[in-house]
Design an enzyme around this catalytic site. Structure first.
Site, PDB file in Angstrom:
ATOM      1  N   ASN A  53       0.857  -1.193   0.000  1.00 51.84           N
ATOM      2  CA  ASN A  53       0.000   0.000   0.000  1.00 51.84           C
ATOM      3  C   ASN A  53       0.886   1.233   0.000  1.00 51.84           C
ATOM      4  O   ASN A  53       2.027   1.186   0.455  1.00 51.84           O
ATOM      5  CB  ASN A  53      -0.869  -0.003   1.265  1.00 51.84           C
ATOM      6  CG  ASN A  53      -1.782   1.205   1.352  1.00 51.84           C
ATOM      7  OD1 ASN A  53      -2.417   1.596   0.367  1.00 51.84           O
ATOM      8  ND2 ASN A  53      -1.844   1.837   2.516  1.00 51.84           N
ATOM      9  N   HIS A  86       0.951   5.181   1.436  1.00 50.53           N
ATOM     10  CA  HIS A  86       0.290   6.052   2.410  1.00 50.53           C
ATOM     11  C   HIS A  86       0.980   7.417   2.377  1.00 50.53           C
ATOM     12  O   HIS A  86       2.212   7.489   2.363  1.00 50.53           O
ATOM     13  CB  HIS A  86       0.390   5.429   3.806  1.00 50.53           C
ATOM     14  CG  HIS A  86      -0.298   6.248   4.846  1.00 50.53           C
ATOM     15  ND1 HIS A  86      -1.677   6.276   4.976  1.00 50.53           N
ATOM     16  CD2 HIS A  86       0.183   7.106   5.776  1.00 50.53           C
ATOM     17  CE1 HIS A  86      -2.000   7.109   5.952  1.00 50.53           C
ATOM     18  NE2 HIS A  86      -0.894   7.626   6.458  1.00 50.53           N
ATOM     19  N   SER A 120       5.026   6.747   2.233  1.00 49.88           N
ATOM     20  CA  SER A 120       5.596   5.439   2.576  1.00 49.88           C
ATOM     21  C   SER A 120       4.903   4.356   1.765  1.00 49.88           C
ATOM     22  O   SER A 120       3.682   4.370   1.635  1.00 49.88           O
ATOM     23  CB  SER A 120       5.348   5.109   4.058  1.00 49.88           C
ATOM     24  OG  SER A 120       5.729   6.172   4.902  1.00 49.88           O
ATOM     25  N   ASP A 173      -2.212   0.698   8.135  1.00 48.62           N
ATOM     26  CA  ASP A 173      -1.028   1.570   7.958  1.00 48.62           C
ATOM     27  C   ASP A 173       0.106   1.235   8.918  1.00 48.62           C
ATOM     28  O   ASP A 173       0.889   2.122   9.292  1.00 48.62           O
ATOM     29  CB  ASP A 173      -1.409   3.055   8.118  1.00 48.62           C
ATOM     30  CG  ASP A 173      -2.454   3.508   7.108  1.00 48.62           C
ATOM     31  OD1 ASP A 173      -2.512   2.924   6.012  1.00 48.62           O
ATOM     32  OD2 ASP A 173      -3.220   4.438   7.412  1.00 48.62           O
TER      33      ASP A 173
HETATM   34  C1  GRF Z   1      -2.878   8.758  -2.349  1.00 50.36           C
HETATM   35  O1  GRF Z   1      -2.594   9.941  -1.673  1.00 50.36           O
HETATM   36  C2  GRF Z   1      -2.399   7.578  -1.560  1.00 50.36           C
HETATM   37  O2  GRF Z   1      -1.280   7.845  -0.778  1.00 50.36           O
HETATM   38  C3  GRF Z   1      -3.568   7.273  -0.666  1.00 50.36           C
HETATM   39  O3  GRF Z   1      -4.708   7.546  -1.458  1.00 50.36           O
HETATM   40  C4  GRF Z   1      -4.369   8.485  -2.474  1.00 50.36           C
HETATM   41  C5  GRF Z   1      -4.751   7.881  -3.780  1.00 50.36           C
HETATM   42  O4  GRF Z   1      -4.639   8.802  -4.839  1.00 50.36           O
HETATM   43  N1  GRF Z   1      -3.513   5.927  -0.169  1.00 50.36           N
HETATM   44  P1  GRF Z   1      -4.787   8.307  -6.331  1.00 50.36           P
HETATM   45  O5  GRF Z   1      -6.160   7.664  -6.454  1.00 50.36           O
HETATM   46  O6  GRF Z   1      -3.696   7.331  -6.611  1.00 50.36           O
HETATM   47  O7  GRF Z   1      -4.680   9.542  -7.170  1.00 50.36           O
END
Ligand code: GRF
Length: 206
Positions: free
Chosen positions: A109, A111, A138, A147
């Protein structure tokens, strides 16, 4: 070159990280290909990005479904498609412990904070409020606690005096688009090993 690993990207929204992952896997020497983009929302803009790139898409509506029911369908779809790895990219749905454990070490994932700080949502506003001088993003393995899984890669940026949640979000997102593809490449090349809470990055073997 060994066969490319099959990756599923799970999304719920706009899909800018998905786009960065797709672009990176176009490289001729990439160890993975994105075989499936799956959303829990039919209106996720990222689905259009996937279709435009000729990637198969699937929607499993999560609304009104129990977590276990949703995850069981998800599991079946991923198995049927022969998926090796999962990238969560803005996937706004909590997964059951059973599902997470079944994919442990094969699901990552991204974050938008320097974990373990600022887990959860509404990250950038909390970053500014806290007065911290640096933030970032991260990529981590997904573990049952949200997370909190072993961290693979991070990128840090300064928090300027006049930063707003939006300006920080934009600056962090730019870092995300570079970081996530690097992490996927390492994962698919088999270069990551988990040792407790730490991730070891090994040498390229092939
Ligand atoms: C990103 O900021 C990511 O870190 C978080 O959700 C957002 C997704 O954005 N988990 P996108 O859909 O990839 O534009």
């Amino acid at each position: 070159m060994p066969a490319r690993k099959s990756v599923a990207v799970l999304i719920s929204g706009r899909g800018t990280n998905l786009r960065a992952l797709i672009d990176s896997t176009l490289a001729a020497d990439h160890p993975a290909r994105i075989a499936l983009v799956l959303s829990n929302r039919a209106d996720a803009e990222g689905l259009e990005i996937a279709k435009a790139a000729g990637i198969e898409t699937a929607v499993i509506p999560s609304k009104g479904k129990e977590r276990a029911e949703f995850d069981a369908i998800l599991y079946t779809v991923l198995r049927a498609k022969g998926i090796d790895y999962i990238c969560l990219a803005g996937f706004m749905r909590l997964l059951t412990t059973d599902f997470v454990q079944a994919w442990y070490g094969r699901m990552i994932n991204i974050h938008p904070s320097l974990l373990p700080a600022f887990r959860g949502t509404d990250v950038h506003a909390r970053v500014i409020e806290s007065g911290t001088r640096f933030t970032g993003c991260s990529v981590h393995f997904v573990s049952p606690e949200v997370d909190a899984g072993p961290i693979i890669l991070q990128a840090a940026i300064p928090v300027p005096q006049d930063a707003t949640a939006d300006s920080i979000a934009a600056a962090v997102l730019e870092q995300e688009h570079a970081l996530y593809p690097q992490a996927l490449r390492l994962l698919a090349a088999g270069r990551l090993s988990i040792e407790g809470q730490r991730v070891r990055i090994g040498q390229q073997t092939a």
